[in-house]
Design an enzyme around this catalytic site. Structure first.
Site, PDB file in Angstrom:
ATOM      1  CE  LYS A 160       0.234  -5.039   7.811  1.00 41.25           C
ATOM      2  NZ  LYS A 160      -0.441  -6.327   8.068  1.00 41.25           N
TER       3      LYS A 160
ATOM      4  CG  HIS B 227       0.336  -0.157   7.072  1.00 41.17           C
ATOM      5  ND1 HIS B 227      -0.585  -0.381   8.059  1.00 41.17           N
ATOM      6  CD2 HIS B 227      -0.075  -0.881   6.003  1.00 41.17           C
ATOM      7  CE1 HIS B 227      -1.519  -1.203   7.599  1.00 41.17           C
ATOM      8  NE2 HIS B 227      -1.241  -1.521   6.363  1.00 41.17           N
TER       9      HIS B 227
ATOM     10  CG  ASP C 269      -6.245  -7.275   4.943  1.00 43.46           C
ATOM     11  OD1 ASP C 269      -5.472  -8.238   5.087  1.00 43.46           O
ATOM     12  OD2 ASP C 269      -6.085  -6.184   5.523  1.00 43.46           O
TER      13      ASP C 269
END
Length: 221
Positions: free
Chosen positions: A90, A115, A168
Protein backbone atom coordinates in the site's frame (compact mmCIF):
# COMPACT_ATOMS: atom_id res chain seq x y z
CA UNK A 1 14.72 0.41 14.83
CA UNK A 2 16.71 2.82 12.67
CA UNK A 3 16.19 2.91 8.92
CA UNK A 4 19.48 2.92 6.94
CA UNK A 5 20.20 6.54 6.00
CA UNK A 6 21.69 5.59 2.65
CA UNK A 7 18.53 3.84 1.47
CA UNK A 8 16.51 5.49 -1.29
CA UNK A 9 13.20 3.70 -0.62
CA UNK A 10 11.52 1.14 1.62
CA UNK A 11 12.72 -1.92 -0.30
CA UNK A 12 16.30 -0.68 -0.33
CA UNK A 13 16.13 0.07 3.41
CA UNK A 14 14.90 -3.45 4.08
CA UNK A 15 17.57 -5.04 1.87
CA UNK A 16 20.40 -3.15 3.59
CA UNK A 17 19.04 -3.82 7.06
CA UNK A 18 18.60 -7.51 6.31
CA UNK A 19 22.20 -7.81 5.11
CA UNK A 20 23.45 -6.15 8.28
CA UNK A 21 21.36 -8.45 10.44
CA UNK A 22 22.70 -11.55 8.75
CA UNK A 23 26.23 -10.27 9.41
CA UNK A 24 25.39 -9.73 13.06
CA UNK A 25 23.03 -12.69 13.54
CA UNK A 26 25.09 -14.15 16.38
CA UNK A 27 25.18 -10.87 18.30
CA UNK A 28 21.53 -10.75 19.40
CA UNK A 29 18.64 -12.99 20.30
CA UNK A 30 16.18 -11.86 17.61
CA UNK A 31 16.22 -13.62 14.25
CA UNK A 32 17.18 -11.73 11.12
CA UNK A 33 13.63 -12.20 9.88
CA UNK A 34 12.07 -10.59 12.94
CA UNK A 35 14.47 -7.66 12.85
CA UNK A 36 13.93 -7.13 9.12
CA UNK A 37 10.18 -7.25 9.69
CA UNK A 38 10.49 -4.58 12.39
CA UNK A 39 12.45 -2.30 10.04
CA UNK A 40 9.74 -2.60 7.41
CA UNK A 41 6.94 -2.05 9.92
CA UNK A 42 8.68 1.13 11.07
CA UNK A 43 8.79 2.37 7.48
CA UNK A 44 5.14 1.50 6.87
CA UNK A 45 3.99 3.22 10.06
CA UNK A 46 5.90 6.39 9.18
CA UNK A 47 4.27 6.35 5.74
CA UNK A 48 0.78 5.78 7.18
CA UNK A 49 0.47 6.06 11.01
CA UNK A 50 -3.09 4.66 10.98
CA UNK A 51 -1.82 1.48 9.36
CA UNK A 52 0.18 0.39 12.40
CA UNK A 53 -2.83 -0.48 14.57
CA UNK A 54 -4.50 -2.42 11.78
CA UNK A 55 -1.38 -4.48 11.05
CA UNK A 56 -0.88 -5.29 14.73
CA UNK A 57 -4.50 -6.35 15.09
CA UNK A 58 -4.40 -8.61 12.04
CA UNK A 59 -1.12 -10.18 13.15
CA UNK A 60 -2.45 -10.99 16.63
CA UNK A 61 -5.61 -12.59 15.25
CA UNK A 62 -3.65 -14.52 12.63
CA UNK A 63 -1.26 -15.90 15.23
CA UNK A 64 -4.11 -17.07 17.48
CA UNK A 65 -5.91 -18.70 14.57
CA UNK A 66 -2.77 -20.48 13.38
CA UNK A 67 -2.09 -21.77 16.89
CA UNK A 68 -5.66 -23.05 17.23
CA UNK A 69 -5.25 -24.90 13.94
CA UNK A 70 -2.29 -26.70 15.52
CA UNK A 71 0.35 -25.44 13.10
CA UNK A 72 4.06 -25.75 13.97
CA UNK A 73 5.63 -22.82 15.85
CA UNK A 74 7.78 -21.81 12.87
CA UNK A 75 4.72 -21.62 10.62
CA UNK A 76 2.79 -19.68 13.26
CA UNK A 77 5.57 -17.10 13.38
CA UNK A 78 5.65 -16.88 9.57
CA UNK A 79 1.88 -16.28 9.48
CA UNK A 80 2.14 -13.61 12.15
CA UNK A 81 4.82 -11.85 10.07
CA UNK A 82 2.56 -12.07 7.01
CA UNK A 83 -0.25 -10.49 9.02
CA UNK A 84 2.04 -7.65 9.99
CA UNK A 85 3.31 -7.11 6.45
CA UNK A 86 0.31 -7.98 4.27
CA UNK A 87 -0.33 -4.33 3.42
CA UNK A 88 3.30 -3.45 2.60
CA UNK A 89 2.34 -2.80 -1.02
CA UNK A 90 0.00 0.00 0.00
CA UNK A 91 3.01 2.32 0.15
CA UNK A 92 2.60 2.49 -3.65
CA UNK A 93 -1.11 3.43 -3.57
CA UNK A 94 -1.86 7.19 -3.57
CA UNK A 95 -3.44 8.50 -0.36
CA UNK A 96 -6.39 9.81 -2.36
CA UNK A 97 -7.31 6.25 -3.30
CA UNK A 98 -6.73 4.71 0.12
CA UNK A 99 -8.89 7.34 1.86
CA UNK A 100 -11.52 7.77 -0.86
CA UNK A 101 -15.01 7.72 0.73
CA UNK A 102 -16.86 6.69 -2.43
CA UNK A 103 -16.57 3.83 -4.96
CA UNK A 104 -13.26 3.42 -6.78
CA UNK A 105 -12.97 3.78 -10.53
CA UNK A 106 -11.61 0.87 -12.58
CA UNK A 107 -8.24 2.65 -12.88
CA UNK A 108 -8.14 3.13 -9.10
CA UNK A 109 -8.97 -0.53 -8.59
CA UNK A 110 -6.00 -1.27 -10.83
CA UNK A 111 -3.72 0.39 -8.27
CA UNK A 112 -5.33 -1.59 -5.46
CA UNK A 113 -5.06 -4.95 -7.22
CA UNK A 114 -1.33 -4.46 -7.77
CA UNK A 115 -0.51 -3.91 -4.11
CA UNK A 116 -0.09 -7.62 -3.18
CA UNK A 117 2.54 -7.95 -5.92
CA UNK A 118 4.31 -4.79 -4.80
CA UNK A 119 4.14 -5.98 -1.21
CA UNK A 120 5.65 -9.31 -2.19
CA UNK A 121 8.56 -7.56 -3.95
CA UNK A 122 9.20 -5.29 -0.97
CA UNK A 123 9.13 -8.11 1.58
CA UNK A 124 11.18 -10.44 -0.65
CA UNK A 125 13.96 -7.85 -0.77
CA UNK A 126 14.89 -9.26 2.64
CA UNK A 127 16.09 -12.85 1.95
CA UNK A 128 15.11 -13.92 5.46
CA UNK A 129 11.47 -13.04 4.69
CA UNK A 130 11.14 -14.80 1.33
CA UNK A 131 8.60 -17.34 2.61
CA UNK A 132 6.61 -14.57 4.27
CA UNK A 133 6.59 -12.76 0.91
CA UNK A 134 4.88 -15.79 -0.67
CA UNK A 135 2.04 -15.47 1.85
CA UNK A 136 1.78 -11.69 1.35
CA UNK A 137 1.27 -12.17 -2.40
CA UNK A 138 -1.81 -14.35 -1.88
CA UNK A 139 -3.67 -12.57 0.93
CA UNK A 140 -6.24 -11.15 -1.50
CA UNK A 141 -7.04 -14.39 -3.29
CA UNK A 142 -10.60 -15.72 -2.85
CA UNK A 143 -11.58 -19.27 -2.00
CA UNK A 144 -13.76 -19.42 -5.14
CA UNK A 145 -10.90 -18.30 -7.41
CA UNK A 146 -12.21 -14.79 -8.07
CA UNK A 147 -9.48 -12.96 -6.14
CA UNK A 148 -6.19 -11.40 -7.21
CA UNK A 149 -3.44 -11.35 -8.37
CA UNK A 150 -3.28 -15.03 -9.47
CA UNK A 151 -6.92 -16.19 -9.20
CA UNK A 152 -5.90 -19.12 -7.03
CA UNK A 153 -8.67 -21.30 -5.66
CA UNK A 154 -9.30 -23.25 -2.44
CA UNK A 155 -6.27 -25.22 -1.23
CA UNK A 156 -4.07 -23.74 -3.96
CA UNK A 157 -4.04 -20.60 -1.82
CA UNK A 158 -1.41 -20.95 0.94
CA UNK A 159 -3.06 -21.66 4.29
CA UNK A 160 -1.28 -18.72 5.90
CA UNK A 161 -2.71 -16.39 3.27
CA UNK A 162 -6.21 -17.77 3.87
CA UNK A 163 -5.82 -17.11 7.58
CA UNK A 164 -4.60 -13.54 7.08
CA UNK A 165 -7.46 -12.84 4.65
CA UNK A 166 -10.07 -13.72 7.28
CA UNK A 167 -8.32 -11.76 10.03
CA UNK A 168 -7.80 -8.75 7.75
CA UNK A 169 -11.49 -8.66 6.82
CA UNK A 170 -12.61 -8.94 10.44
CA UNK A 171 -10.28 -6.17 11.64
CA UNK A 172 -11.30 -3.93 8.73
CA UNK A 173 -15.02 -4.44 9.35
CA UNK A 174 -14.79 -3.82 13.10
CA UNK A 175 -12.51 -0.80 12.72
CA UNK A 176 -14.47 1.01 10.03
CA UNK A 177 -13.22 2.57 6.83
CA UNK A 178 -13.81 5.87 4.97
CA UNK A 179 -16.48 4.10 2.90
CA UNK A 180 -18.15 2.07 5.68
CA UNK A 181 -19.01 2.42 9.36
CA UNK A 182 -17.56 -0.03 11.85
CA UNK A 183 -19.55 -3.20 12.51
CA UNK A 184 -19.88 -5.00 15.83
CA UNK A 185 -17.80 -8.17 16.24
CA UNK A 186 -20.98 -10.23 15.97
CA UNK A 187 -21.98 -8.55 12.73
CA UNK A 188 -18.48 -9.04 11.32
CA UNK A 189 -18.50 -12.74 12.24
CA UNK A 190 -21.88 -13.18 10.57
CA UNK A 191 -20.47 -11.58 7.40
CA UNK A 192 -17.45 -13.89 7.45
CA UNK A 193 -19.73 -16.92 7.74
CA UNK A 194 -21.95 -15.59 4.92
CA UNK A 195 -18.90 -15.34 2.67
CA UNK A 196 -17.40 -18.69 3.71
CA UNK A 197 -16.95 -20.90 0.68
CA UNK A 198 -16.85 -17.97 -1.73
CA UNK A 199 -14.44 -15.35 -0.41
CA UNK A 200 -13.05 -17.22 2.58
CA UNK A 201 -11.99 -20.75 3.54
CA UNK A 202 -14.93 -22.21 5.57
CA UNK A 203 -12.63 -24.17 7.89
CA UNK A 204 -10.55 -21.07 8.67
CA UNK A 205 -13.70 -19.03 9.31
CA UNK A 206 -15.00 -21.56 11.82
CA UNK A 207 -11.65 -21.74 13.59
CA UNK A 208 -11.49 -17.95 13.66
CA UNK A 209 -14.99 -17.76 15.15
CA UNK A 210 -13.81 -20.05 17.95
CA UNK A 211 -10.75 -17.84 18.53
CA UNK A 212 -12.93 -14.72 18.85
CA UNK A 213 -15.40 -16.52 21.13
CA UNK A 214 -12.59 -17.70 23.41
CA UNK A 215 -11.07 -14.21 23.56
CA UNK A 216 -14.49 -12.71 24.37
CA UNK A 217 -15.01 -15.17 27.24
CA UNK A 218 -11.56 -14.45 28.66
CA UNK A 219 -12.13 -10.69 28.44
CA UNK A 220 -15.46 -11.03 30.25
CA UNK A 221 -14.00 -13.18 33.05
Amino acid sequence: IELPAEASDVAEALRIADQRMYAQKHAGRMSAGRQSKDVLLRALTERSPDLGGHLAGVAELAERTARRLGLPAEEVERIRHAGELHDAGKVAIPDGILAKPGPLTEDEWGFVRRHPLIGERIVRSAPSLSRVAELVRSTHERFDGAGYPDRLQADAIPLGSRIVAVCDAFDAMTSGRPYAAARTPGEALDELRRCAGTQFDPAVVETFRAVVAEHTLRSAA
